[in-house]
Write an enzyme that holds these catalytic residues in place. Structure first.
Site, PDB file in Angstrom:
ATOM      1  N   HIS A   3       4.206  18.160  -4.285  1.00 53.42           N
ATOM      2  CA  HIS A   3       3.877  19.556  -3.969  1.00 53.42           C
ATOM      3  C   HIS A   3       2.465  19.936  -4.446  1.00 53.42           C
ATOM      4  O   HIS A   3       2.200  21.100  -4.743  1.00 53.42           O
ATOM      5  CB  HIS A   3       4.892  20.536  -4.581  1.00 53.42           C
ATOM      6  CG  HIS A   3       6.316  20.105  -4.415  1.00 53.42           C
ATOM      7  ND1 HIS A   3       7.068  20.425  -3.307  1.00 53.42           N
ATOM      8  CD2 HIS A   3       7.114  19.338  -5.201  1.00 53.42           C
ATOM      9  CE1 HIS A   3       8.283  19.884  -3.430  1.00 53.42           C
ATOM     10  NE2 HIS A   3       8.331  19.218  -4.565  1.00 53.42           N
ATOM     11  N   SER A   8     -25.988  20.999   3.651  1.00 52.44           N
ATOM     12  CA  SER A   8     -25.841  22.250   4.374  1.00 52.44           C
ATOM     13  C   SER A   8     -27.232  22.760   4.718  1.00 52.44           C
ATOM     14  O   SER A   8     -28.170  22.574   3.961  1.00 52.44           O
ATOM     15  CB  SER A   8     -25.102  23.257   3.489  1.00 52.44           C
ATOM     16  OG  SER A   8     -25.427  24.570   3.873  1.00 52.44           O
ATOM     17  N   LYS A  24     -25.229  21.703  -1.553  1.00 56.52           N
ATOM     18  CA  LYS A  24     -24.015  21.131  -0.961  1.00 56.52           C
ATOM     19  C   LYS A  24     -24.127  19.676  -0.543  1.00 56.52           C
ATOM     20  O   LYS A  24     -25.166  19.228  -0.079  1.00 56.52           O
ATOM     21  CB  LYS A  24     -23.644  21.936   0.295  1.00 56.52           C
ATOM     22  CG  LYS A  24     -23.241  23.368  -0.023  1.00 56.52           C
ATOM     23  CD  LYS A  24     -21.786  23.477  -0.318  1.00 56.52           C
ATOM     24  CE  LYS A  24     -21.034  23.540   0.995  1.00 56.52           C
ATOM     25  NZ  LYS A  24     -19.644  23.825   0.793  1.00 56.52           N
ATOM     26  N   GLU A  41     -13.720  14.458   6.886  1.00 61.56           N
ATOM     27  CA  GLU A  41     -13.305  15.634   7.660  1.00 61.56           C
ATOM     28  C   GLU A  41     -13.251  15.323   9.149  1.00 61.56           C
ATOM     29  O   GLU A  41     -12.318  15.722   9.854  1.00 61.56           O
ATOM     30  CB  GLU A  41     -14.269  16.803   7.410  1.00 61.56           C
ATOM     31  CG  GLU A  41     -14.057  17.451   6.057  1.00 61.56           C
ATOM     32  CD  GLU A  41     -15.108  18.505   5.745  1.00 61.56           C
ATOM     33  OE1 GLU A  41     -14.859  19.309   4.840  1.00 61.56           O
ATOM     34  OE2 GLU A  41     -16.174  18.541   6.394  1.00 61.56           O
TER      35      GLU A  41
END
Ligand code: ARG
Length: 477
Positions: free
Chosen positions: A164, A285, A291, A298
């Site tokens: 979980h 970025s 970043k 992804e």
């Protein structure tokens, strides 16, 4: 449209037709600009068919020799880029056959004896897919080896195991990597099973009913190194279940990749900082200078959706088709091709991202994921990950497990109140929860003690992890 735009000679079936196809319909119905990638399979299949036609005395030895010569030239033309693909000739099969006839005359026209494009295309797709499955098998081995390398280097590294997404029990980071090795090894098994059913010969089924020529189908299957001959002509020309099965196996592989991607993304986030992947798999970025985004994992997660879509597309393509061949089946190619391309690229990139690449100077792999063992261990210490071990300790002292579970819940609550770990509670405090607790309890309250205790087949103890690594190394050698 004027009559001279209707080039009868360019269409295999044109004598019957009284009006030309519009450019739009030609574009709509043609497949050559995507199915041309089947050209090697198409020529290979045709050569096997021609060889058998000659052996059976259906075409002459001279015609066979002309076909071989013409096909060798076409092979060279396509390979060099000189071949002129024509939209008017609809697909890869008619393009190659028309060029053959242009080169060798009547012998080229005899090649299609006892054959239809229906059994031809089914054969081509199967041959093409078979070799792609073999490449995918190799890429899956590479990826598993990368994961085993990382597992070996990190067998002793402690990771908070989650259920979980809550800290559950400590696990070896190596053990975690090997979980993915298991998934990819099952994927490889699935692909080899799909290969067996893909590698059967439709040729000889002709359009749908078989053929009246005395073809030797077994001979063609043998020439093409196929495992057998399709036993029903209607089925052979029409079902694309092998393509669906393949895409289903590819989907499961991508789902495994996607789960791993999700973990890499979480582990890379500042709040976890468990791992880093090499900069070449990340991007910056355009607005936030600090970043470094995990674009590759992804995208892999995103591309999984694309492959799932192809699976749905192929299943839906098949579901309403009556026997036998229908043109719907031409739509099997783009999803299948894209599935293969996406999967192969993804497997390649993941092998390197996880395991690194070989440095030519040293022969060593470098640049794979780097592991922050301290951050992992710190996180494992936060969530009372050894509570189960304390319960097991009490069971060994004679408590029924349910009572031990309850007792430990009180101990965890006390530790929470003191904002400390179970292992930081003084012995006298622990003894307050149960009198049987002795000094040796601290061994089982340590993360490493917890890990070592799970020395069971399939468990996370480093000794087990090493045994599994050895098994995988032998299997993957
Ligand atoms: N391009 C077709 C396909 O991909 C080849 C078979 C066409 N057969 C036919 N009778 N129209 O399925």
């Amino acid at each position: 449209m004027s009559q001279n735009q209707f080039d009868k000679k360019s269409q295999a079936w044109s004598a019957l037709f009284s009006e030309p196809m519009s450019d739009l319909v030609k574009r709509y119905t043609s497949s050559v600009f995507f199915d041309k990638r089947l050209w090697q399979a198409d020529i290979t299949g045709s050569l096997a068919h021609a060889e058998m036609l000659a052996a059976q005395g259906i075409i002459s030895a001279e015609d066979h020799a002309s076909i071989q010569k013409g096909m060798a030239q076409i092979w060279g033309e396509i390979e060099s880029g000189a071949f002129e693909w024509k939209l008017d000739l609809e697909d890869v099969h008619l393009n190659i056959e028309a060029r053959l006839t242009q080169l060798v005359g009547d012998a080229g026209k005899r090649l299609h004896t006892g054959r239809s494009r229906n059994d031809q295309v089914a054969t081509d797709v199967r041959l093409w897919l078979r070799s792609e499955i073999d490449l995918i098998g190799e890429l899956l081995v590479d990826l598993q080896k990368s994961l085993v390398d990382v597992a070996e280097a990190n067998a002793e590294v402690i990771l908070p195991g989650f259920t979980h997404l809550q800290v559950a029990q400590p696990v070896s980071f190596g053990h975690h990597m090997l979980a993915y090795v298991e998934m990819f090894s099952r994927d490889a098994e699935r692909f080899s099973e799909v290969r067996r059913r893909t590698n059967r010969l439709p040729l000889g089924s002709a359009a749908l009913a078989g053929t009246s020529y005395p073809l030797d189908r077994e001979r063609v299957a043998k020439t093409l190194a196929m495992d057998g001959v399709c036993q029903n002509s209607l089925d052979a020309v029409s079902d694309r279940d092998f393509a669906i099965e393949f895409t289903s196996a590819a989907t499961l592989t991508m789902v495994h990749i996607s789960r791993m991607s999700e973990e890499l993304i979480i582990w890379m986030s500042q709040n976890f900082s468990f791992i880093k992947i090499a900069d070449r798999f990340t991007t910056g970025s355009s607005i936030m200078p600090q970043k470094k985004n995990p674009d590759v994992p992804e995208l892999a997660r995103g591309k999984t959706g694309r492959v799932v879509g192809h699976l749905m597309g192929l299943i839906t393509l098949m579901k309403g088709q009556p026997l036998a061949y229908n043109k719907d089946n031409q739509e099997d190619k783009e999803p299948l091709f894209d599935t293969v391309d996406t999967l192969k690229d993804t497997l390649r990139i993941f092998s390197e991202m996880i395991g690194g690449q070989v440095n030519a100077a040293t022969g060593q792999k470098e640049g794979g994921i780097s592991v922050n063992a301290e951050a992992m261990e710190r996180a494992a210490l936060k969530g009372y990950a050894t509570a189960t071990d304390l319960a097991d300790y009490l069971v060994k002292k004679g408590l029924p497990f349910r009572d031990a579970h309850e007792t430990v819940a009180h101990a965890v609550k006390a530790a929470q109140t003191h904002a400390c770990d179970l292992s930081e509670l003084p012995l006298t405090v622990l003894q307050g929860f149960h009198a049987s607790i002795e000094k040796d309890v601290y061994e089982c309250l340590s993360l490493r003690g917890s890990l070592n205790a799970r020395n069971i087949l399939g468990g996370t103890a480093p000794a087990q992890v090493r045994a599994q690594i050895a098994r995988h190394r032998t299997r993957l050698a």
